[in-house]
Structures are given as C-alpha cells and as structure tokens.
Design a protein around this motif. Structure first.
Motif, PDB file in Angstrom:
ATOM      1  N   ASP A  10       0.696  -1.149   0.371  1.00 28.12           N
ATOM      2  CA  ASP A  10       0.135   0.235   0.288  1.00 28.12           C
ATOM      3  C   ASP A  10       1.176   1.026   0.476  1.00 28.12           C
ATOM      4  O   ASP A  10       1.666   2.113   1.300  1.00 28.12           O
ATOM      5  N   GLU A  11       1.383   1.641  -1.370  1.00 29.76           N
ATOM      6  CA  GLU A  11       2.067   2.448  -1.424  1.00 29.76           C
ATOM      7  C   GLU A  11       1.177   3.809  -1.578  1.00 29.76           C
ATOM      8  O   GLU A  11       1.026   4.222  -3.276  1.00 29.76           O
ATOM      9  N   LEU A  12       1.855   5.349  -1.230  1.00 36.79           N
ATOM     10  CA  LEU A  12       1.286   6.440  -1.783  1.00 36.79           C
ATOM     11  C   LEU A  12       1.446   6.997  -3.310  1.00 36.79           C
ATOM     12  O   LEU A  12       2.687   6.984  -3.943  1.00 36.79           O
ATOM     13  N   ASP A  13       0.543   7.051  -3.964  1.00 34.34           N
ATOM     14  CA  ASP A  13       1.699   7.607  -5.216  1.00 34.34           C
ATOM     15  C   ASP A  13       1.811   9.165  -5.358  1.00 34.34           C
ATOM     16  O   ASP A  13       1.827   9.691  -4.587  1.00 34.34           O
ATOM     17  N   GLY A  14       2.981   9.704  -6.188  1.00 33.21           N
ATOM     18  CA  GLY A  14       3.622  10.234  -6.168  1.00 33.21           C
ATOM     19  C   GLY A  14       3.147  11.673  -6.405  1.00 33.21           C
ATOM     20  O   GLY A  14       3.669  12.247  -5.398  1.00 33.21           O
ATOM     21  N   SER A  15       1.947  11.664  -7.135  1.00 36.93           N
ATOM     22  CA  SER A  15       0.830  13.367  -6.641  1.00 36.93           C
ATOM     23  C   SER A  15       0.364  13.241  -5.251  1.00 36.93           C
ATOM     24  O   SER A  15       0.387  14.271  -5.474  1.00 36.93           O
ATOM     25  N   VAL A  16       0.307  12.380  -4.814  1.00 32.60           N
ATOM     26  CA  VAL A  16      -0.782  12.528  -3.462  1.00 32.60           C
ATOM     27  C   VAL A  16       0.449  12.408  -2.951  1.00 32.60           C
ATOM     28  O   VAL A  16       0.767  13.557  -1.436  1.00 32.60           O
ATOM     29  N   LYS A  17       1.857  11.570  -2.711  1.00 33.36           N
ATOM     30  CA  LYS A  17       2.973  12.488  -1.528  1.00 33.36           C
ATOM     31  C   LYS A  17       3.514  14.147  -1.352  1.00 33.36           C
ATOM     32  O   LYS A  17       3.803  15.090  -0.917  1.00 33.36           O
ATOM     33  N   ALA A  18       3.309  14.591  -3.043  1.00 32.47           N
ATOM     34  CA  ALA A  18       3.318  16.033  -3.045  1.00 32.47           C
ATOM     35  C   ALA A  18       2.925  16.449  -2.521  1.00 32.47           C
ATOM     36  O   ALA A  18       2.937  17.628  -2.026  1.00 32.47           O
ATOM     37  N   TYR A  19       1.645  16.628  -2.708  1.00 29.08           N
ATOM     38  CA  TYR A  19       0.554  16.981  -1.902  1.00 29.08           C
ATOM     39  C   TYR A  19       0.766  17.737  -0.705  1.00 29.08           C
ATOM     40  O   TYR A  19       0.831  18.496  -0.218  1.00 29.08           O
ATOM     41  N   LEU A  20       0.895  16.229  -0.546  1.00 24.08           N
ATOM     42  CA  LEU A  20       0.388  15.943   1.310  1.00 24.08           C
ATOM     43  C   LEU A  20       2.223  16.725   1.855  1.00 24.08           C
ATOM     44  O   LEU A  20       2.211  17.899   2.688  1.00 24.08           O
ATOM     45  N   ARG A  21       3.403  16.930   0.804  1.00 24.53           N
ATOM     46  CA  ARG A  21       4.712  17.046   1.603  1.00 24.53           C
ATOM     47  C   ARG A  21       5.136  18.663   1.372  1.00 24.53           C
ATOM     48  O   ARG A  21       5.546  19.999   2.539  1.00 24.53           O
ATOM     49  N   SER A  22       3.708  19.203   0.191  1.00 29.90           N
ATOM     50  CA  SER A  22       3.455  20.600  -0.180  1.00 29.90           C
ATOM     51  C   SER A  22       2.735  21.467   1.377  1.00 29.90           C
ATOM     52  O   SER A  22       3.273  22.411   1.634  1.00 29.90           O
ATOM     53  N   LYS A  23       1.778  20.916   1.287  1.00 28.98           N
ATOM     54  CA  LYS A  23       0.777  21.362   2.847  1.00 28.98           C
ATOM     55  C   LYS A  23       1.357  21.626   3.924  1.00 28.98           C
ATOM     56  O   LYS A  23       1.722  22.232   4.526  1.00 28.98           O
ATOM     57  N   ILE A  24       2.101  20.272   4.324  1.00 28.16           N
ATOM     58  CA  ILE A  24       3.376  20.174   5.366  1.00 28.16           C
ATOM     59  C   ILE A  24       4.209  21.029   5.517  1.00 28.16           C
ATOM     60  O   ILE A  24       4.646  21.827   6.682  1.00 28.16           O
ATOM     61  N   THR A  25       5.167  21.233   4.633  1.00 27.56           N
ATOM     62  CA  THR A  25       6.010  22.200   4.951  1.00 27.56           C
ATOM     63  C   THR A  25       5.855  23.479   4.477  1.00 27.56           C
ATOM     64  O   THR A  25       6.131  24.332   4.806  1.00 27.56           O
ATOM     65  N   ALA A  26       4.754  24.035   3.768  1.00 28.85           N
ATOM     66  CA  ALA A  26       3.996  25.668   4.683  1.00 28.85           C
ATOM     67  C   ALA A  26       3.540  25.544   5.819  1.00 28.85           C
ATOM     68  O   ALA A  26       3.492  27.075   6.028  1.00 28.85           O
ATOM     69  N   ASN A  27       3.003  24.812   6.510  1.00 38.35           N
ATOM     70  CA  ASN A  27       2.885  25.021   7.344  1.00 38.35           C
ATOM     71  C   ASN A  27       4.259  25.302   8.921  1.00 38.35           C
ATOM     72  O   ASN A  27       5.325  25.193   8.908  1.00 38.35           O
TER      73      ASN A  27
END
Length: 183
Positions: free
Chosen positions: A27-44
């Motif tokens: 069960d591995e997240l897709d690259g676009s989902v990872k990128a979206y989550l990473r961008s939201k987390i780093t914007a915090n």
C-alpha cells in the motif's frame, strides 16, 4: 494560528485507486499524493499538530490508507536520514580538506614562493566557503525537515468525512485514530 492548533490538510478522493501507485505490491501512496501532502506540510509555519482529513466520494478502505501513510512517513524518515548523513559527511570533509590546504599553503609559502600563486589556497578557500554555506543554509533546512518528520510521526491524526447518506461510518469513530509508524 496558535502553536497548539491543528493544521488541517483536506484530501478529496474521487477514486481510491488514484491514491496508490499501481507499481507497488504494498500500500504505497502515489507520487502526486505524496507531493501534495509534502507541499501542505512544508507550508505549515507553525509548531502545530497535523490533521489529515480524507473526504472520499465512495466508501474506502481506511486501514489501507493509514498503512500507506505510515509507509510513506517511514520512507521519508529513511530518505531524510541518508540525506542528513551525506550532508554532515560533506561538511566534515570540506572543513578538513579546506583547512589542510590553507594550513599547508601558509606553512610552505615561506619556502616555496610560487605556492601563493597556485591553486592550493583557492581550493582551500572554496572548500571552506562551501562548508560555511552548508552550515548557514543546509543545516537549518535539515533541522526543519527533522521537525516536520517528527511532527508527522508523533502528532498526526487521520480522519475520514463521509456524506452521511452514503456511508454509516461516523466521523467521531475515526477522529482519534493516530498514525502508527514502526521505527
């Protein structure tokens, strides 16, 4: 936003299969989902807890999603650890090399006049300059990444919001299920 508030990242899911990569047997997240989550987390910019709210259009396998997020956090930690070790090794190597070159040039300059016009002092100063940039730029970035990963691992909550007409699972049942990451 205060330091104790939770940052809420909302993820709308039309098709559950789009969340996962089709190439992995796990069960591995897709690259676009990872990128979206990473961008939201780093914007915090605040030291807040993170809450991921998944809004699926259809019922989905919640445990599969939690496992995928857990694997992703574990992969991020491993990748970060490798990057951090590499950066520290580079810093130490540059400091040693630059110092040796400068000290050798200074001590041998009196006996060998041509040494002051050679590449030795230039290489030494370039090495020390790069080491300084690692200390000033890269090390704070590493500390920030360490904070982000620690926050993701320790203070994350994943919730699922379903349309009450489509699914009987309530939000309250899923509110306090934390991500468990095997270290």
């Amino acid at each position: 936003m205060s330091h104790t508030e939770q940052m809420n990242i909302r993820l709308v899911v039309d098709d559950e299969q789009e969340l996962y990569t089709s190439f992995s047997p796990e069960d591995e997240l897709d690259g676009s989902v990872k990128a979206y989550l990473r961008s939201k987390i780093t914007a915090n910019k605040y030291n807040s807890n993170l809450r991921l709210t998944v809004i699926p259009r259809k019922p989905m396998d919640e445990e599969k999603f939690r496992r995928a997020v857990s694997y992703w956090i574990k992969d991020e930690k491993e990748s970060f650890s490798i990057e951090e070790k590499s950066t520290v090794r580079m810093l130490i190597g540059l400091l040693i090399f630059g110092s040796i070159m400068i000290l050798a040039c200074l001590s041998l300059q009196k006996t060998i006049d041509v040494l002051q016009y050679s590449l030795m002092p230039i290489l030494g100063s370039l090495s020390l300059s790069r080491a300084a940039s690692i200390l000033i730029i890269d090390m704070p970035t590493i500390r920030a990444k360490r904070w982000i990963l620690g926050s993701m691992e320790k203070h994350n909550v994943i919730t699922f919001e379903y349309d009450q007409d489509n699914n009987s699972t309530s939000v309250e049942e899923n509110q306090n299920k934390d991500i468990q990451v095997d270290a």
